[in-house]
Design an enzyme around this catalytic site. Sequence first.
Site, mmCIF file in Angstrom:
data_model
loop_
_atom_site.group_PDB
_atom_site.id
_atom_site.type_symbol
_atom_site.label_atom_id
_atom_site.label_comp_id
_atom_site.label_asym_id
_atom_site.label_seq_id
_atom_site.Cartn_x
_atom_site.Cartn_y
_atom_site.Cartn_z
ATOM 1 N N LYS A 1 0.991 -1.507 -0.138
ATOM 2 C CA LYS A 1 0.024 0.083 0.209
ATOM 3 C C LYS A 1 0.887 1.226 -0.007
ATOM 4 C CE LYS A 1 -4.424 -1.987 1.749
ATOM 5 N NZ LYS A 1 -3.637 -3.383 2.316
HETATM 6 C C1 LIG Z 1 -4.521 -4.455 2.026
HETATM 7 C C2 LIG Z 1 -3.870 -5.736 1.854
HETATM 8 C C3 LIG Z 1 -4.150 -6.926 1.014
HETATM 9 C C4 LIG Z 1 -5.331 -6.589 0.228
HETATM 10 O O1 LIG Z 1 -5.223 -5.564 -0.880
HETATM 11 P P1 LIG Z 1 -6.484 -5.232 -1.638
HETATM 12 O O2 LIG Z 1 -6.122 -4.232 -2.627
HETATM 13 O O3 LIG Z 1 -7.634 -4.589 -0.731
HETATM 14 O O4 LIG Z 1 -7.281 -6.499 -2.098
HETATM 15 C C5 LIG Z 1 -3.454 -7.784 1.009
HETATM 16 N N1 LIG Z 1 -2.101 -7.920 1.626
HETATM 17 C C6 LIG Z 1 -2.063 -7.145 2.470
HETATM 18 C C7 LIG Z 1 -0.711 -7.129 3.478
HETATM 19 C C8 LIG Z 1 -2.563 -5.745 2.602
HETATM 20 O O5 LIG Z 1 -2.228 -4.817 3.486
#
Ligand SMILES: *Cc1c(COP(=O)(O)O)cnc(C)c1O
Length: 421
Positions: free
Chosen positions: A97
Amino acid sequence: MRYSFKEAVIKGLAPDNGLFFPVSIPNLGDDFFKRLPTLSLPEIGFEVARHFVGDDISDADLQKITEEVLNFPIPVVPIEEGVNTLELFHGPTCAFKDVGARFMSRCLSAFAKQDQEVVTILVATSGDTGSAVANGFLGVAGVNVIILYPAGKVSKIQEQQLTTMGQNITALEVDGTFDDCQALVKTAFGDNDLNAKLNLTSANSINIARLLPQSFYYFYAWAQLQPTTKKVVFSVPSGNYGNLTGGLLAKQMGLPIDSFIAAANTNKVVPDYLNTGEYEPKASVQTISNAMDVGAPSNFARMMELYQENHASIIKDVKGAWFSDEQTQVAILDVYNRSNYILDPHGAVGYLGLKKYLNKENEVGVFLETAHPAKFKDTVEKVLHTEISVPSYLQECLGKEKKSILISKDFLDFKSFLLLK
Ligand SMILES: *Cc1c(COP(=O)(O)O)cnc(C)c1O
């Protein structure tokens, strides 16, 4: 209604509570794909983003943004024959993210400068979003960040990351689930009193400026796999499906990805939809891959938009799979024993998805490793019976004092907090 990129980024959600989405997806053209294997990650980011940003940010500024945002490695690492991982955890908060949050923060700060206005950013997080966003905005003038997270439902390190930043970052600990946090944020955007007083913006994966950069690294991963004559398959561990939608966007832009695997934990409404054609959002349940504990994924609407709401066409490109906590734990142990590689619980779900469908004869697979295993230290150590080292910048926040404000999941509680702020 049509909006510019800038309007869509600042508003976050459309006035009817719908999601912003590009009117058309450009094909990047043969010339771009020929050059792609030679381009750096920031160069890829710049060339892709230009098509969507238009004149809202100058080329020179956009180039600066992509260089600043994409300043850490995103390597494709081989795990076993035909199976690779794309390590997305080398950013400042050790999670994928970071890419979207950093890109969005710099776009918003460019716009805040253009308009000389203060913005308030509301983020609901199931774990990693909040820290990535807060980190991206920490100390940025003209921007206040309010993070909502479900009390007792994020890991210790995640909570410390969310609650120890200070400055322009406030953490609200909500007595409820992630879906409650997300509902509070959505309701706030529709509230007239709040909109009259505050310049509200969302930073969840619903914001288009977080979604778009999540397409960059699919191009970069594909480039790293060249030359290959095999079909390329990506497996994406998913919660709100922003990461997967980034990949679907890349494919639509012309990137030759053969297919995707939507890999979920027991929160499996999307795999169920892909397998049955029925979409039934549910309350989320808690798992060891907690950043994917989402019962009503916000990007599902965008996935459907890309495929004209047509089940038959989406299942040509996307297969669904889901796995229990027990299967996830077995995968972590198994990959460690055979390949000496430490998966985090989310990456492990992606790995399992890839293993389920990959045909090694004519396909090469990449699963996305979305977080550093040290972020889920307790879970991983319990499985491996070995200590894993924590990167120093993650370690730092553990010693700091937690500062959060407890609120209920009642919207009026949240509203009065915002109005008094
Ligand atoms: C947010 C997150 C996900 C999921 O990603 P999305 O885009 O919401 O599907 C998977 N793994 C981790 C570690 C995350 O922080």
